[in-house]
Motif scaffolding. Sequence first.
Motif, short mmCIF file in Angstrom:
data_model
loop_
_atom_site.label_atom_id
_atom_site.label_comp_id
_atom_site.label_asym_id
_atom_site.label_seq_id
_atom_site.Cartn_x
_atom_site.Cartn_y
_atom_site.Cartn_z
N LYS A 48 -9.47 -0.96 -7.24
CA LYS A 48 -10.04 -0.16 -5.83
C LYS A 48 -9.95 -1.68 -5.23
O LYS A 48 -10.18 -2.08 -4.84
CB LYS A 48 -11.32 0.76 -6.34
N GLY A 99 -3.30 -0.96 -7.03
CA GLY A 99 -3.76 0.42 -7.36
C GLY A 99 -4.00 -0.22 -9.29
O GLY A 99 -5.35 1.11 -10.14
N THR A 110 1.57 5.03 -14.82
CA THR A 110 -0.02 4.83 -14.00
C THR A 110 0.13 3.23 -13.60
O THR A 110 0.81 1.93 -14.87
CB THR A 110 -1.33 4.87 -14.04
N THR A 131 0.95 -1.57 -0.25
CA THR A 131 0.54 0.18 -0.10
C THR A 131 0.69 1.06 0.04
O THR A 131 0.82 2.24 -0.29
CB THR A 131 -0.66 -0.08 0.93
N ASN A 132 1.62 1.14 0.51
CA ASN A 132 3.28 2.01 0.67
C ASN A 132 4.10 2.35 -0.09
O ASN A 132 4.39 2.90 -0.96
CB ASN A 132 4.38 2.54 2.39
N GLU A 187 -4.10 -3.55 -3.81
CA GLU A 187 -3.38 -2.97 -3.09
C GLU A 187 -2.67 -1.53 -3.54
O GLU A 187 -1.76 -0.66 -3.97
CB GLU A 187 -2.38 -2.82 -1.82
N PHE A 199 5.61 3.48 -9.13
CA PHE A 199 4.75 4.26 -9.94
C PHE A 199 5.15 5.43 -10.28
O PHE A 199 5.82 6.23 -11.34
CB PHE A 199 3.17 3.76 -9.95
N ARG A 200 5.40 6.35 -9.06
CA ARG A 200 6.09 7.40 -9.00
C ARG A 200 6.98 8.06 -9.35
O ARG A 200 7.11 8.31 -10.63
CB ARG A 200 5.53 8.42 -7.71
N ALA A 231 3.44 0.32 -3.67
CA ALA A 231 2.95 0.78 -4.91
C ALA A 231 3.17 2.22 -5.64
O ALA A 231 3.74 2.61 -6.61
CB ALA A 231 1.77 0.41 -5.51
N PRO A 232 2.90 3.36 -4.92
CA PRO A 232 3.02 5.03 -5.26
C PRO A 232 3.85 5.22 -4.71
O PRO A 232 3.96 5.94 -6.62
CB PRO A 232 1.99 5.41 -4.38
N GLU A 233 4.82 4.74 -4.43
CA GLU A 233 6.37 5.31 -4.53
C GLU A 233 7.19 4.49 -5.91
O GLU A 233 7.65 5.38 -6.38
CB GLU A 233 6.72 5.04 -3.07
#
Lengths: 141, 387
Positions: free
Chosen positions: B308, B305, B280, B267-268, B303, B274-275, B270-272
């Motif tokens: 949802k 992404g 995406t 959860t923490n 989680e 992909f950024r 994956a966004p990091e």
Amino acid sequence: MSENAMPYDKPLPSLTGLHGEFYAWCRDRELRFQRCTGCGRYRHVPRDICAHCSSMEWEWARSSGRGTVFTWTEVVRALHPAFAAATPYAPVVVEMEEGVRLLSRVVDCAAGELAIGMPVEVDFLEVGDAVTLPVFRRSVL
Amino acid sequence: MFKDKACIVGVGETPFCRKPGSGLSEMGIQLKASLSALEDAGLKAAQIDGILPFPNVGKAEAFAASLGCENLRFAATLHMGGAAPVGSLRMAAMAVTSGAADYVMVPGGWNGYSGARVRETAANDVNSIPGGEIARDFYLPFGLTAPPQWYALMARRHMHEYGTTEEQLGAVALAMRKHAQLNPAAVMHGKPLTMADYLASPMISSPYRLLDCCVETDGAAAFIVTTVERARDLRRKPVYVMGAAAGQPYPADEITNRADFHRTGLTNAAPEAFRMAGVTPADADFAQIYDCFTFEVIQQLEEAGFCKRGEGGAFVEHGGIELGGRLPVNTHGGLLSQAHVLGISHVVEAVRQLRGEAGARQVADAEIGVVTGWGDFGDGSIAVLRR
Ligand SMILES: [Zn+2]
């Protein structure tokens, strides 16, 4: 324990440190959780410090003993030799009124009757001279 | 950071087997995979100056000494269970782009079938189980002793909150088994599976049946990471690391008191990842998702992404994660149907897909792929790779 009881052969908790203090209360048939005297929050499992307010001051506060079933699994094939003869059995996560959750068992309820949200209350199971485990029964409301 | 500056230049695998066993030690089988990765890259062992081995080979020094890494400058072992190989990929990218090492070897594997198997293991060794003393004192006395039981608690709660069904768990098992039919190296090659077979398989720890669980296997794999500059002189076309990250659930050492019960390390992370990658989840042509059990695929798709929270069950249904579906997942068959070698084969398969070497299971024109790792009580790791 009665003299003809089988020796208890399942894993037992250590009785050292804060974990041991938790089980010492259970041996007195009391369920107590740490409560931070800084912010008032309960916590479980036992830890040295409050993760919310960083206070290292706390007390053993008595639980109401009441909670609800949060989730569970029915173990049909044991994956630890000590539980081979105990199957099926159902480890249950209980969410207490104080907000903490603990892993335990509901001893008067078959897995097929368990339901998330089911009210339960604490009971105590002596599993040896030194160790008493906190377990749960269905609440009679 | 290391975006597009680090790459994978060599991969190797041993055969995967159940019976008879590998006949090698756990060190030996990983050394064999490492030799194969060196051959693939066109490198010699003496050129490897960084190594990130799994804990079961003992100290990194022993592995380096056996392999012949005479100039070791960088060694570490990540204690993240099945999240370690992808976490080590990230660490290797950090190492080569910072100058800490030039060529980093990441091996992984075990005798998961012929060695100590989970159902025969008395999980009493506090140092070897996630949670350590917490598990010993608060889980084991109540009979919660092994991974399918820990994660079944999560699956059950997800089914309650979001209506995820047994058949949706089954859809994950069927997709992995279908892909294994296209992979001659998979231990379940030649053994197709129907939903009726799945639903008839014996319960292990509800809602997990036998066919929700990965296959215990002997085997190993390895990959080599270097910088893009150094890769120019090597044999193979590099696979670029666009982004990578790792993370922990909170609390990481205890399952039951998570305020958000389905939040994981991913959860923490994956966004990091992909950024860093600048893309995406929708840009991925495939994903290799750590599939120790069926529900963990659904949970990680959410989680990471790809869909949802709560929509993972619908995502995997009706061929959604099969080849030709919206996101092909575990094109090699995964832990559920290819082999369980601690997640490192997911990295190898991603590299093969991006090189266009996946044969009958090739995702057409695969350009970007995602790999995840999952370990212990939900530690997470993820890498976004491109050709
Ligand atoms: Zn506090």
